[in-house]
Design an enzyme around this catalytic site. Structure first.
Site, PDB file in Angstrom:
ATOM      1  N   GLU A   1       0.853  -1.187   0.000  1.00 16.11           N
ATOM      2  CA  GLU A   1       0.000   0.000   0.000  1.00 16.11           C
ATOM      3  C   GLU A   1       0.893   1.243   0.000  1.00 16.11           C
ATOM      4  O   GLU A   1       2.016   1.217   0.524  1.00 16.11           O
ATOM      5  CB  GLU A   1      -0.880  -0.022   1.268  1.00 16.11           C
ATOM      6  CG  GLU A   1      -1.754   1.209   1.428  1.00 16.11           C
ATOM      7  CD  GLU A   1      -2.828   1.040   2.512  1.00 16.11           C
ATOM      8  OE1 GLU A   1      -2.870  -0.021   3.166  1.00 16.11           O
ATOM      9  OE2 GLU A   1      -3.614   1.988   2.698  1.00 16.11           O
TER      10      GLU A   1
ATOM     11  N   ASN B   1      -6.611   1.404   2.883  1.00 17.16           N
ATOM     12  CA  ASN B   1      -7.346   2.624   3.207  1.00 17.16           C
ATOM     13  C   ASN B   1      -6.985   3.755   2.243  1.00 17.16           C
ATOM     14  O   ASN B   1      -7.818   4.607   1.923  1.00 17.16           O
ATOM     15  CB  ASN B   1      -7.034   3.067   4.646  1.00 17.16           C
ATOM     16  CG  ASN B   1      -7.507   2.040   5.658  1.00 17.16           C
ATOM     17  OD1 ASN B   1      -8.312   1.183   5.349  1.00 17.16           O
ATOM     18  ND2 ASN B   1      -6.988   2.127   6.876  1.00 17.16           N
TER      19      ASN B   1
ATOM     20  N   TYR C   1      -6.843  -9.249  11.201  1.00 17.23           N
ATOM     21  CA  TYR C   1      -5.560  -9.064  11.870  1.00 17.23           C
ATOM     22  C   TYR C   1      -5.735  -9.506  13.310  1.00 17.23           C
ATOM     23  O   TYR C   1      -6.741  -9.188  13.931  1.00 17.23           O
ATOM     24  CB  TYR C   1      -5.154  -7.588  11.859  1.00 17.23           C
ATOM     25  CG  TYR C   1      -4.887  -7.033  10.476  1.00 17.23           C
ATOM     26  CD1 TYR C   1      -3.657  -7.236   9.852  1.00 17.23           C
ATOM     27  CD2 TYR C   1      -5.863  -6.298   9.803  1.00 17.23           C
ATOM     28  CE1 TYR C   1      -3.410  -6.716   8.581  1.00 17.23           C
ATOM     29  CE2 TYR C   1      -5.617  -5.779   8.532  1.00 17.23           C
ATOM     30  CZ  TYR C   1      -4.393  -5.997   7.930  1.00 17.23           C
ATOM     31  OH  TYR C   1      -4.145  -5.490   6.688  1.00 17.23           O
TER      32      TYR C   1
ATOM     33  N   ASN D   1     -12.105  -0.944  -1.029  1.00 18.16           N
ATOM     34  CA  ASN D   1     -11.468  -1.571   0.131  1.00 18.16           C
ATOM     35  C   ASN D   1     -12.239  -1.210   1.395  1.00 18.16           C
ATOM     36  O   ASN D   1     -12.509  -0.027   1.635  1.00 18.16           O
ATOM     37  CB  ASN D   1     -10.029  -1.052   0.257  1.00 18.16           C
ATOM     38  CG  ASN D   1      -9.340  -1.523   1.525  1.00 18.16           C
ATOM     39  OD1 ASN D   1      -9.029  -2.695   1.668  1.00 18.16           O
ATOM     40  ND2 ASN D   1      -9.129  -0.597   2.469  1.00 18.16           N
ATOM     41  N   GLU D   2     -12.600  -2.221   2.171  1.00  9.91           N
ATOM     42  CA  GLU D   2     -13.210  -2.026   3.503  1.00  9.91           C
ATOM     43  C   GLU D   2     -14.259  -0.908   3.516  1.00  9.91           C
ATOM     44  O   GLU D   2     -14.227  -0.001   4.357  1.00  9.91           O
ATOM     45  CB  GLU D   2     -12.122  -1.746   4.555  1.00  9.91           C
ATOM     46  CG  GLU D   2     -11.172  -2.912   4.724  1.00  9.91           C
ATOM     47  CD  GLU D   2     -10.221  -2.785   5.917  1.00  9.91           C
ATOM     48  OE1 GLU D   2     -10.119  -1.696   6.508  1.00  9.91           O
ATOM     49  OE2 GLU D   2      -9.594  -3.805   6.265  1.00  9.91           O
TER      50      GLU D   2
ATOM     51  N   GLN E   1       1.420  -6.647   5.279  1.00  9.01           N
ATOM     52  CA  GLN E   1       1.771  -6.300   3.923  1.00  9.01           C
ATOM     53  C   GLN E   1       3.124  -6.937   3.604  1.00  9.01           C
ATOM     54  O   GLN E   1       3.492  -7.897   4.293  1.00  9.01           O
ATOM     55  CB  GLN E   1       1.765  -4.783   3.781  1.00  9.01           C
ATOM     56  CG  GLN E   1       0.338  -4.210   4.043  1.00  9.01           C
ATOM     57  CD  GLN E   1       0.150  -2.756   3.657  1.00  9.01           C
ATOM     58  OE1 GLN E   1       0.990  -2.144   3.022  1.00  9.01           O
ATOM     59  NE2 GLN E   1      -0.980  -2.160   4.065  1.00  9.01           N
TER      60      GLN E   1
ATOM     61  N   GLU F   1      -6.437  -9.460   3.096  1.00 12.68           N
ATOM     62  CA  GLU F   1      -5.587  -8.848   4.129  1.00 12.68           C
ATOM     63  C   GLU F   1      -5.578  -9.776   5.328  1.00 12.68           C
ATOM     64  O   GLU F   1      -6.639 -10.033   5.906  1.00 12.68           O
ATOM     65  CB  GLU F   1      -6.097  -7.460   4.550  1.00 12.68           C
ATOM     66  CG  GLU F   1      -5.832  -6.390   3.527  1.00 12.68           C
ATOM     67  CD  GLU F   1      -6.147  -4.987   4.042  1.00 12.68           C
ATOM     68  OE1 GLU F   1      -5.958  -4.713   5.244  1.00 12.68           O
ATOM     69  OE2 GLU F   1      -6.597  -4.169   3.219  1.00 12.68           O
TER      70      GLU F   1
HETATM   71  O1  AHR Z   1      -3.006  -3.090   6.015  1.00  9.52           O
HETATM   72  C1  AHR Z   1      -3.242  -1.945   6.783  1.00  9.52           C
HETATM   73  C2  AHR Z   1      -4.682  -1.447   6.683  1.00  9.52           C
HETATM   74  O2  AHR Z   1      -5.525  -2.375   7.301  1.00  9.52           O
HETATM   75  C3  AHR Z   1      -5.244  -1.322   5.295  1.00  9.52           C
HETATM   76  O3  AHR Z   1      -4.942  -0.091   4.723  1.00  9.52           O
HETATM   77  C4  AHR Z   1      -6.710  -1.433   5.525  1.00  9.52           C
HETATM   78  O4  AHR Z   1      -7.394  -1.958   4.423  1.00  9.52           O
HETATM   79  C5  AHR Z   1      -6.833  -2.278   6.773  1.00  9.52           C
HETATM   80  O5  AHR Z   1      -7.678  -1.703   7.701  1.00  9.52           O
END
Ligand code: AHR
Length: 502
Positions: A27, A72, A244, A172-173, A352, A292
């Site tokens: 990103e 993001n 995550y 995205n999201e 990432q 992700e």
């Molecule tokens: O990977 C970091 C962030 O985590 C990304 O920008 C977003 O899509 C997610 O919330």
């Protein structure tokens, strides 16, 4: 000493493993691009400015697809800023991360980078502040041969041949209030459907990923998937999942058990896809893109401070989590879960790749090195191709704060095109060895076993620039090996790769 057993049979398979399960993500955030993959003044830089030391490490990971440019970041991004002569590209405020984006690295540079590391681009379009028309334009720019405004502009900018980007994310999201242009599930479903139609009308060969919830913890999770898929099911190919894990206020046994909810997350989203399929009397099956995933918590506090102090700075050291052995074991368990769900999860992106919650770290002007999480990914990406096998695991279990009956030995297995088998497993026990017996039955022609192990006496051990080889894999000798039956010793808190060949 604990005991466990794994039984495998060549006829008990789950599904072929899509190589895109070993994808990653870069990103425009922190030092992922600037100071990560790109640093023109670095001694190893190519004429285009890419760090060859970093490219060498990425190649080792054999990453078939890299998601780009966010994240993001993409919800406020204008892709046209990232093409044409570098000196005319605008500097913009990036409201997602409170920084300034120079656009020095853009679309053409990233496509070129991906080619050099043997990857393909998975491009995310902006469905936050922008819409279907803009999404259509970038497909035309990238994939249409010539003779139109956007394709001719690509040629004018130096790319005579189309980029042929096959895989696209529809935003995205978009459920998150932290996005520019956040949408309700219905609003997003409508926008995604219209963007998908236009993008596929330009290039029918592309595949599209619709945004699922930004995590299973979102209050709208479930309803979001159901509502938005009701609007766009016919025109999309995958639904995204993001997850995550963190260890704030958690003990190690609970942290290592975190993946207990991952299987459920995957199966729930798959069930919702199938429910919409049923409702629409559709013949089409949607698969999942876990685009992700990682461990992310070390940098949370310091990032909040840094973003305040250095607001609108460039390439700030954001999300620079330094990963421990424990983190590597949890990342390993996430990979095992994807292999066990290879029938539905076709794409997964380790988020990432460089410097930002990443397996690879760099210092500007200095070296690059591998974090602990580099190794489980390296092993599964290199040895976990082929077909996922159903693993019957007989293992002791434990209870912890959030979960009951957590398997001490977490395992997955694959068979490759030459018939060689690999078993991957984590020993979650803090103190005890575990003797693991492998019963390979119909694989009895395989007689050799190689055991690779990643462990350390300190669960919080890390790799740093000064000590990059603190946590690295080593070989172990099998305890017993005869006629398709093997015994190995799994050290406490260890990641293990058991390669069984003829
Ligand atoms: O990977 C970091 C962030 O985590 C990304 O920008 C977003 O899509 C997610 O919330």
């Amino acid at each position: 000493m604990k005991k466990a057993a794994v039984i495998l049979d060549r006829d008990y398979t789950i599904a072929p493993i899509d190589p895109r399960l070993f994808g990653s993500f870069i990103e425009h955030l922190g030092r992922a691009v600037y100071g990560g993959i790109y640093e023109p003044s670095h001694p190893t830089a190519t004429p285009e400015g890419f760090r060859q030391d970093v490219m060498g490490l990425i190649r080792k990971l054999r990453i078939p697809v890299i998601r780009y440019p966010g994240g993001n970041f993409v919800s406020g991004f204008r892709w046209e800023d990232s093409i044409g002569p570098k000196e005319s590209r605008p500097r913009r405020l990036d409201l997602a991360w409170d920084t300034t984006e120079t656009n020095e690295v853009g679309l053409h540079e990233f496509v070129s980078f991906c080619r050099q590391v043997d990857s393909e681009v998975m491009y995310a379009v902006n469905l936050g502040t922008r819409g279907p028309e803009n999404a259509k334009d970038i497909v035309e720019y990238c994939n249409h041969p010539s003779g139109t405004k956007w394709s001719d502009l690509r040629i004018q900018n130096g790319a005579a041949e189309p980029f042929n980007i096959r895989l696209w994310c529809l935003g995205n999201e978009m459920d998150g209030p932290w996005q520019m242009g956040q949408k309700t599930a219905y609003e997003y479903g409508r926008a995604a459907n219209e963007a998908a139609k236009l993008m596929k009308w330009v290039d029918p060969s592309i595949e599209l990923v619709a945004c699922g919830s930004s995590s299973s913890m979102m209050p709208t999770f479930g309803d979001w998937e159901l509502t938005m898929l009701n609007e766009c099911y016919d025109n999309v190919d995958y639904v995204s999942l993001h997850r995550y894990y963190g260890k704030t206020n958690m003990d190690t046994p609970t942290f290592l058990a975190s993946t207990m909810d991952l299987e459920d997350f995957i199966r729930t989203v798959a069930s919702i896809c199938d429910a919409v399929k049923g409702k629409k009397h559709s013949k089409k099956k949607l698969n999942l893109s876990f685009d992700e995933w990682n461990v992310w918590y070390h940098s949370h506090g310091q990032d909040a401070e840094l973003r305040k102090e250095k607001k609108w700075g460039q390439a700030l050291p954001l999300l620079q989590d330094i990963y421990t052995l424990e983190d590597a074991l949890l990342a390993g368990s996430m990979l095992l879960t994807f292999l066990r769900n290879a029938d539905r999860v076709k794409i997964a992106c380790l988020a990432q790749l460089v410097n930002v919650i990443a397996p690879i770290m760099t210092r500007n002007g200095g070296p690059s090195w591998c974090q602990t999480i580099f190794y489980p990914f390296l092993h599964v990406s290199n040895y976990g191709r082929g077909t996922a096998l159903n693993v019957l695991v007989d293992t002791p279990v434990y209870d912890c704060r959030e979960y009951e009956k957590v398997p001490v030995v977490d395992a997955a297995a694959t068979v490759d095109s030459t018939g060689n088998v690999t078993v991957f497993c984590v020993n979650r026990d803090l103190q005890e060895d575990c003797v693991l017996k492998l019963d390979l039955r119909s694989f009895s022609s395989l007689s050799k076993l190689e055991h690779i192990c990643l462990t350390h006496s300190d669960p919080l051990a890390v790799n740093t620039e000064e000590n990059p080889d603190n946590v690295v894999p080593h070989s172990e000798k099998p305890l017993f090996s005869e006629d398709g039956t093997f015994e190995v010793r799994l050290s406490p808190l260890s990641w293990n790769v058991l390669r069984i060949t003829d």
